[in-house]
Design a protein around this motif. Structure first.
Motif, PDB file in Angstrom:
ATOM      1  N   UNK A   8     -80.843  -8.968 122.839  1.00 53.23           N
ATOM      2  CA  UNK A   8     -80.984 -10.299 122.237  1.00 53.23           C
ATOM      3  C   UNK A   8     -80.324 -10.330 120.871  1.00 53.23           C
ATOM      4  N   UNK A   9     -80.509  -9.268 120.087  1.00 56.60           N
ATOM      5  CA  UNK A   9     -79.887  -9.198 118.760  1.00 56.60           C
ATOM      6  C   UNK A   9     -78.370  -9.190 118.882  1.00 56.60           C
ATOM      7  N   UNK A  10     -77.877  -8.464 119.887  1.00 54.34           N
ATOM      8  CA  UNK A  10     -76.430  -8.392 120.076  1.00 54.34           C
ATOM      9  C   UNK A  10     -75.870  -9.755 120.490  1.00 54.34           C
ATOM     10  N   UNK A  11     -76.580 -10.442 121.389  1.00 50.02           N
ATOM     11  CA  UNK A  11     -76.138 -11.784 121.795  1.00 50.02           C
ATOM     12  C   UNK A  11     -76.122 -12.732 120.603  1.00 50.02           C
ATOM     13  N   UNK A  12     -77.176 -12.685 119.789  1.00 48.84           N
ATOM     14  CA  UNK A  12     -77.258 -13.566 118.622  1.00 48.84           C
ATOM     15  C   UNK A  12     -76.127 -13.279 117.645  1.00 48.84           C
ATOM     16  N   UNK A  14     -73.187 -12.037 118.366  1.00 44.76           N
ATOM     17  CA  UNK A  14     -71.928 -12.501 118.955  1.00 44.76           C
ATOM     18  C   UNK A  14     -71.784 -14.010 118.797  1.00 44.76           C
ATOM     19  N   UNK A  15     -72.847 -14.740 119.080  1.00 45.58           N
ATOM     20  CA  UNK A  15     -72.813 -16.198 118.941  1.00 45.58           C
ATOM     21  C   UNK A  15     -72.559 -16.590 117.489  1.00 45.58           C
ATOM     22  N   UNK A  16     -73.229 -15.924 116.563  1.00 48.73           N
ATOM     23  CA  UNK A  16     -73.037 -16.219 115.139  1.00 48.73           C
ATOM     24  C   UNK A  16     -71.597 -15.959 114.729  1.00 48.73           C
ATOM     25  N   UNK A  17     -71.041 -14.846 115.176  1.00 47.82           N
ATOM     26  CA  UNK A  17     -69.656 -14.520 114.840  1.00 47.82           C
ATOM     27  C   UNK A  17     -68.689 -15.565 115.391  1.00 47.82           C
ATOM     28  N   UNK A  18     -68.940 -16.029 116.593  1.00 43.76           N
ATOM     29  CA  UNK A  18     -68.065 -17.031 117.202  1.00 43.76           C
ATOM     30  C   UNK A  18     -68.146 -18.366 116.467  1.00 43.76           C
ATOM     31  N   UNK A  19     -69.355 -18.769 116.094  1.00 40.20           N
ATOM     32  CA  UNK A  19     -69.504 -20.053 115.398  1.00 40.20           C
ATOM     33  C   UNK A  19     -68.920 -19.981 113.998  1.00 40.20           C
TER      34      UNK A  19
END
Length: 210
Positions: A8-12, A14-19
């Motif tokens: 979950x931390x890794x997904x979050x 990745x999403x933060x980096x993309x945004x």
């Protein structure tokens, strides 16, 4: 095997980096120059990972717009406005609005304003974001200025102030155009006069309009 928490931390992350990469791209190269591939490269993730979370450029931009508004509202609330009276708080609030509209991420918002004019999908997201942003500003203004907020035209006054600040900042971003309008201290003086209508408090605020 990775724990659910680590995944979950890794997904979050990745999403933060993309945004964040999407916002940076909008600021630097605009909407037309922003692509899913370039965003993935900026974020340091594979395009496959990018497409897993955000299938299209519109999906990326929609999510980035939500993040932009959240960041702007967070900046508006970041530091409490501590002043002796409502006139001083009104002056401080105007300065805070000016600072927020001059943040490094703000050009990304303005870029999407222009895109929204001809893109219905972006227009829907921009409209919703604007509504959230204005609601947050009015809420802050009502909390800081309860006496002035009792006026029936108070929300209209706040809307006019935000529109003036926004328009001034947009014009100032055009090279050489910043001289076409009054500097912020002078604009602030006139805008503050629209908020403060009680002569007793207007006198005490005079020192804070420059």
């Amino acid at each position: 095997m990775k724990s659910p928490r680590r995944q979950a931390d890794r997904r979050a992350a990745t999403v933060t980096a993309l945004l964040d990469a999407t916002i940076d791209s909008l600021v630097e190269v605009g909407y037309a120059g922003t692509t899913t591939r370039s965003v993935a490269e900026r974020a340091g993730v594979s395009q496959g990972a990018q497409q897993h979370y955000f299938r299209t450029k519109t999906d990326l931009v929609d999510a980035a717009m939500i993040r932009l508004v959240e960041q702007l509202v967070a900046d508006a609330n970041a530091q409490p406005i501590d002043a002796d009276n409502e006139a001083e708080r009104a002056a401080a609030l105007l300065d805070r609005l000016w600072e927020i509209h001059n943040l490094p991420i703000t050009p990304a918002v303005f870029e999407l304003f222009n895109v929204a004019r001809t893109d219905p999908e972006i227009a829907t997201q921009v409209k919703a974001a604007l509504a959230r942003g204005m609601d947050a500003i009015r809420t802050i203004a009502h909390a800081l200025l309860p006496t002035f907020a009792a006026r029936p035209d108070f929300d209209d006054t706040i809307d006019i102030i935000v529109a003036t600040v926004r328009g001034t900042v947009i014009i100032a971003a055009i090279p050489g155009a910043d001289t076409l309008h009054s500097p912020w201290p002078k604009l602030k003086e006139h805008l503050l006069a629209q908020v403060i209508t009680d002569p007793a408090v207007a006198v005490s605020s005079a020192a804070h309009t420059n």
